[in-house]
Design a protein around this motif. Structure first.
Motif, PDB file in Angstrom:
ATOM      1  N   ALA A   1       0.840  -1.187   0.000  1.00  0.00           N
ATOM      2  CA  ALA A   1       0.000   0.000   0.000  1.00  0.00           C
ATOM      3  C   ALA A   1       0.881   1.246   0.000  1.00  0.00           C
ATOM      4  O   ALA A   1       1.858   1.324   0.745  1.00  0.00           O
ATOM      5  CB  ALA A   1      -0.901   0.005   1.240  1.00  0.00           C
ATOM      6  N   VAL A   2       0.537   2.211  -0.852  1.00  0.00           N
ATOM      7  CA  VAL A   2       1.245   3.488  -0.911  1.00  0.00           C
ATOM      8  C   VAL A   2       0.226   4.613  -0.949  1.00  0.00           C
ATOM      9  O   VAL A   2      -0.931   4.404  -1.320  1.00  0.00           O
ATOM     10  CB  VAL A   2       2.186   3.578  -2.147  1.00  0.00           C
ATOM     11  CG1 VAL A   2       3.242   2.474  -2.110  1.00  0.00           C
ATOM     12  CG2 VAL A   2       1.411   3.506  -3.448  1.00  0.00           C
TER      13      VAL A   2
ATOM     14  N   GLU B   1       6.154   6.968  -5.836  1.00  0.00           N
ATOM     15  CA  GLU B   1       6.807   5.674  -5.636  1.00  0.00           C
ATOM     16  C   GLU B   1       7.317   5.100  -6.955  1.00  0.00           C
ATOM     17  O   GLU B   1       8.413   4.540  -7.011  1.00  0.00           O
ATOM     18  CB  GLU B   1       5.868   4.681  -4.950  1.00  0.00           C
ATOM     19  CG  GLU B   1       5.659   4.966  -3.482  1.00  0.00           C
ATOM     20  CD  GLU B   1       6.957   4.927  -2.692  1.00  0.00           C
ATOM     21  OE1 GLU B   1       7.762   3.988  -2.862  1.00  0.00           O
ATOM     22  OE2 GLU B   1       7.169   5.854  -1.889  1.00  0.00           O
ATOM     23  N   VAL B   2       6.542   5.242  -8.018  1.00  0.00           N
ATOM     24  CA  VAL B   2       6.984   4.771  -9.334  1.00  0.00           C
ATOM     25  C   VAL B   2       8.239   5.526  -9.753  1.00  0.00           C
ATOM     26  O   VAL B   2       9.209   4.934 -10.247  1.00  0.00           O
ATOM     27  CB  VAL B   2       5.854   4.910 -10.380  1.00  0.00           C
ATOM     28  CG1 VAL B   2       6.377   4.719 -11.790  1.00  0.00           C
ATOM     29  CG2 VAL B   2       4.738   3.913 -10.084  1.00  0.00           C
ATOM     30  N   ALA B   3       8.250   6.847  -9.536  1.00  0.00           N
ATOM     31  CA  ALA B   3       9.424   7.654  -9.887  1.00  0.00           C
ATOM     32  C   ALA B   3      10.628   7.258  -9.033  1.00  0.00           C
ATOM     33  O   ALA B   3      11.748   7.151  -9.540  1.00  0.00           O
ATOM     34  CB  ALA B   3       9.116   9.137  -9.712  1.00  0.00           C
ATOM     35  N   ARG B   4      10.406   7.018  -7.741  1.00  0.00           N
ATOM     36  CA  ARG B   4      11.498   6.634  -6.845  1.00  0.00           C
ATOM     37  C   ARG B   4      12.092   5.302  -7.270  1.00  0.00           C
ATOM     38  O   ARG B   4      13.317   5.150  -7.362  1.00  0.00           O
ATOM     39  CB  ARG B   4      10.993   6.570  -5.394  1.00  0.00           C
ATOM     40  CG  ARG B   4      12.084   6.382  -4.366  1.00  0.00           C
ATOM     41  CD  ARG B   4      11.509   6.316  -2.961  1.00  0.00           C
ATOM     42  NE  ARG B   4      10.761   5.088  -2.741  1.00  0.00           N
ATOM     43  CZ  ARG B   4      11.321   3.894  -2.548  1.00  0.00           C
ATOM     44  NH1 ARG B   4      12.643   3.759  -2.573  1.00  0.00           N
ATOM     45  NH2 ARG B   4      10.580   2.835  -2.331  1.00  0.00           N
ATOM     46  N   LEU B   5      11.235   4.328  -7.563  1.00  0.00           N
ATOM     47  CA  LEU B   5      11.727   3.023  -8.014  1.00  0.00           C
ATOM     48  C   LEU B   5      12.453   3.154  -9.352  1.00  0.00           C
ATOM     49  O   LEU B   5      13.495   2.532  -9.565  1.00  0.00           O
ATOM     50  CB  LEU B   5      10.580   2.025  -8.129  1.00  0.00           C
ATOM     51  CG  LEU B   5       9.967   1.542  -6.820  1.00  0.00           C
ATOM     52  CD1 LEU B   5       8.759   0.657  -7.088  1.00  0.00           C
ATOM     53  CD2 LEU B   5      10.982   0.830  -5.960  1.00  0.00           C
TER      54      LEU B   5
ATOM     55  N   LEU C   1       9.671 -12.178  -8.952  1.00  0.00           N
ATOM     56  CA  LEU C   1       8.459 -12.279  -8.141  1.00  0.00           C
ATOM     57  C   LEU C   1       7.603 -11.048  -8.406  1.00  0.00           C
ATOM     58  O   LEU C   1       8.078  -9.916  -8.267  1.00  0.00           O
ATOM     59  CB  LEU C   1       8.808 -12.367  -6.650  1.00  0.00           C
ATOM     60  CG  LEU C   1       7.621 -12.419  -5.690  1.00  0.00           C
ATOM     61  CD1 LEU C   1       6.850 -13.724  -5.857  1.00  0.00           C
ATOM     62  CD2 LEU C   1       8.084 -12.260  -4.258  1.00  0.00           C
ATOM     63  N   PRO C   2       6.348 -11.222  -8.812  1.00  0.00           N
ATOM     64  CA  PRO C   2       5.519 -10.060  -9.105  1.00  0.00           C
ATOM     65  C   PRO C   2       5.129  -9.312  -7.828  1.00  0.00           C
ATOM     66  O   PRO C   2       4.639  -9.901  -6.869  1.00  0.00           O
ATOM     67  CB  PRO C   2       4.286 -10.650  -9.801  1.00  0.00           C
ATOM     68  CG  PRO C   2       4.344 -12.118  -9.648  1.00  0.00           C
ATOM     69  CD  PRO C   2       5.688 -12.485  -9.113  1.00  0.00           C
ATOM     70  N   LEU C   3       5.383  -8.009  -7.845  1.00  0.00           N
ATOM     71  CA  LEU C   3       5.048  -7.129  -6.738  1.00  0.00           C
ATOM     72  C   LEU C   3       4.135  -6.031  -7.260  1.00  0.00           C
ATOM     73  O   LEU C   3       4.219  -5.645  -8.426  1.00  0.00           O
ATOM     74  CB  LEU C   3       6.313  -6.516  -6.134  1.00  0.00           C
ATOM     75  CG  LEU C   3       7.370  -7.502  -5.635  1.00  0.00           C
ATOM     76  CD1 LEU C   3       8.627  -6.758  -5.209  1.00  0.00           C
ATOM     77  CD2 LEU C   3       6.820  -8.342  -4.497  1.00  0.00           C
ATOM     78  N   GLU C   4       3.282  -5.524  -6.393  1.00  0.00           N
ATOM     79  CA  GLU C   4       2.320  -4.492  -6.776  1.00  0.00           C
ATOM     80  C   GLU C   4       2.424  -3.309  -5.830  1.00  0.00           C
ATOM     81  O   GLU C   4       2.673  -3.476  -4.642  1.00  0.00           O
ATOM     82  CB  GLU C   4       0.904  -5.071  -6.713  1.00  0.00           C
ATOM     83  CG  GLU C   4      -0.200  -4.082  -7.024  1.00  0.00           C
ATOM     84  CD  GLU C   4      -1.595  -4.654  -6.837  1.00  0.00           C
ATOM     85  OE1 GLU C   4      -2.504  -4.204  -7.541  1.00  0.00           O
ATOM     86  OE2 GLU C   4      -1.775  -5.547  -5.980  1.00  0.00           O
ATOM     87  N   LEU C   5       2.229  -2.123  -6.371  1.00  0.00           N
ATOM     88  CA  LEU C   5       2.018  -0.918  -5.572  1.00  0.00           C
ATOM     89  C   LEU C   5       0.558  -0.546  -5.748  1.00  0.00           C
ATOM     90  O   LEU C   5       0.079  -0.401  -6.879  1.00  0.00           O
ATOM     91  CB  LEU C   5       2.898   0.231  -6.048  1.00  0.00           C
ATOM     92  CG  LEU C   5       4.395   0.049  -5.947  1.00  0.00           C
ATOM     93  CD1 LEU C   5       5.113   1.258  -6.538  1.00  0.00           C
ATOM     94  CD2 LEU C   5       4.826  -0.162  -4.502  1.00  0.00           C
ATOM     95  N   TYR C   6      -0.172  -0.413  -4.643  1.00  0.00           N
ATOM     96  CA  TYR C   6      -1.594  -0.117  -4.680  1.00  0.00           C
ATOM     97  C   TYR C   6      -1.836   1.168  -3.916  1.00  0.00           C
ATOM     98  O   TYR C   6      -1.528   1.265  -2.726  1.00  0.00           O
ATOM     99  CB  TYR C   6      -2.388  -1.276  -4.048  1.00  0.00           C
ATOM    100  CG  TYR C   6      -3.866  -1.236  -4.325  1.00  0.00           C
ATOM    101  CD1 TYR C   6      -4.394  -1.851  -5.459  1.00  0.00           C
ATOM    102  CD2 TYR C   6      -4.735  -0.567  -3.479  1.00  0.00           C
ATOM    103  CE1 TYR C   6      -5.736  -1.827  -5.724  1.00  0.00           C
ATOM    104  CE2 TYR C   6      -6.106  -0.537  -3.743  1.00  0.00           C
ATOM    105  CZ  TYR C   6      -6.593  -1.171  -4.870  1.00  0.00           C
ATOM    106  OH  TYR C   6      -7.930  -1.137  -5.131  1.00  0.00           O
ATOM    107  N   GLU C   7      -2.308   2.178  -4.612  1.00  0.00           N
ATOM    108  CA  GLU C   7      -2.493   3.500  -4.005  1.00  0.00           C
ATOM    109  C   GLU C   7      -3.774   3.507  -3.176  1.00  0.00           C
ATOM    110  O   GLU C   7      -4.868   3.248  -3.676  1.00  0.00           O
ATOM    111  CB  GLU C   7      -2.574   4.563  -5.101  1.00  0.00           C
ATOM    112  CG  GLU C   7      -2.575   5.972  -4.566  1.00  0.00           C
ATOM    113  CD  GLU C   7      -2.479   6.989  -5.684  1.00  0.00           C
ATOM    114  OE1 GLU C   7      -1.498   7.759  -5.674  1.00  0.00           O
ATOM    115  OE2 GLU C   7      -3.349   6.973  -6.587  1.00  0.00           O
ATOM    116  N   GLU C   8      -3.612   3.825  -1.903  1.00  0.00           N
ATOM    117  CA  GLU C   8      -4.761   3.973  -1.004  1.00  0.00           C
ATOM    118  C   GLU C   8      -4.964   5.459  -0.760  1.00  0.00           C
ATOM    119  O   GLU C   8      -4.092   6.134  -0.229  1.00  0.00           O
ATOM    120  CB  GLU C   8      -4.516   3.265   0.320  1.00  0.00           C
ATOM    121  CG  GLU C   8      -4.467   1.761   0.197  1.00  0.00           C
ATOM    122  CD  GLU C   8      -4.373   1.066   1.537  1.00  0.00           C
ATOM    123  OE1 GLU C   8      -4.899  -0.051   1.641  1.00  0.00           O
ATOM    124  OE2 GLU C   8      -3.786   1.627   2.474  1.00  0.00           O
TER     125      GLU C   8
END
Length: 128
Positions: A78-79, A85-89, A118-125
């Motif tokens: 959760a972000v 976060e996309v820019a930071r990564l 390994l698939p990882l996800e960022l999910y904006e809350e």
């Protein structure tokens, strides 16, 4: 049940995986130990409301193909600011898929991979 205690991940290259999860994703190391009898490292990382246990083992078998193999599909973080976060990564050389919208919640998300695929996800809350 009261929640998730931990998620266990086995990396093919412990140093590379430890760097990815702690330095790039920013998960603090809680405890780390080398287990000589198993020739294996174990690193506990603080992932907020759960821990990630990062392991190394000699010659682990590869993960099944993604994304629809049976078993754990992906791990989601959760972000609050997905674009940041996309820019930071991206600044660390981590490529994210195009941002999508969850058709049921209206929230934004994207996927990326750890060093072993390994698939990882960022999910904006966001607050409603």
């Amino acid at each position: 049940m009261r929640g998730i205690h931990h998620i266990a991940i086995i990396g093919s290259d412990y140093a590379r995986s430890r760097h990815f999860y702690s330095a790039i994703l920013g998960l603090p190391v809680v405890h780390e130990v080398y287990r000589e009898a198993r020739d294996s490292w174990k690193c506990d990382l603080d992932a907020g409301n759960a821990r990630i246990e990062l392991f190394s083992f000699p010659a682990p078998p590869p993960r099944p193909t993604r994304p629809e193999a049976c078993g754990l599909r992906h791990l989601s973080f959760a972000v609050t600011d997905l674009d940041a976060e996309v820019a930071r990564l991206g600044g660390h050389g981590v490529e994210c898929e195009p941002i999508r919208i969850d058709e049921y919640t209206g929230q934004r998300f994207t996927f990326f991979s750890d060093p072993d695929g390994l698939p990882l996800e960022l999910y904006e809350e966001t607050e409603a």
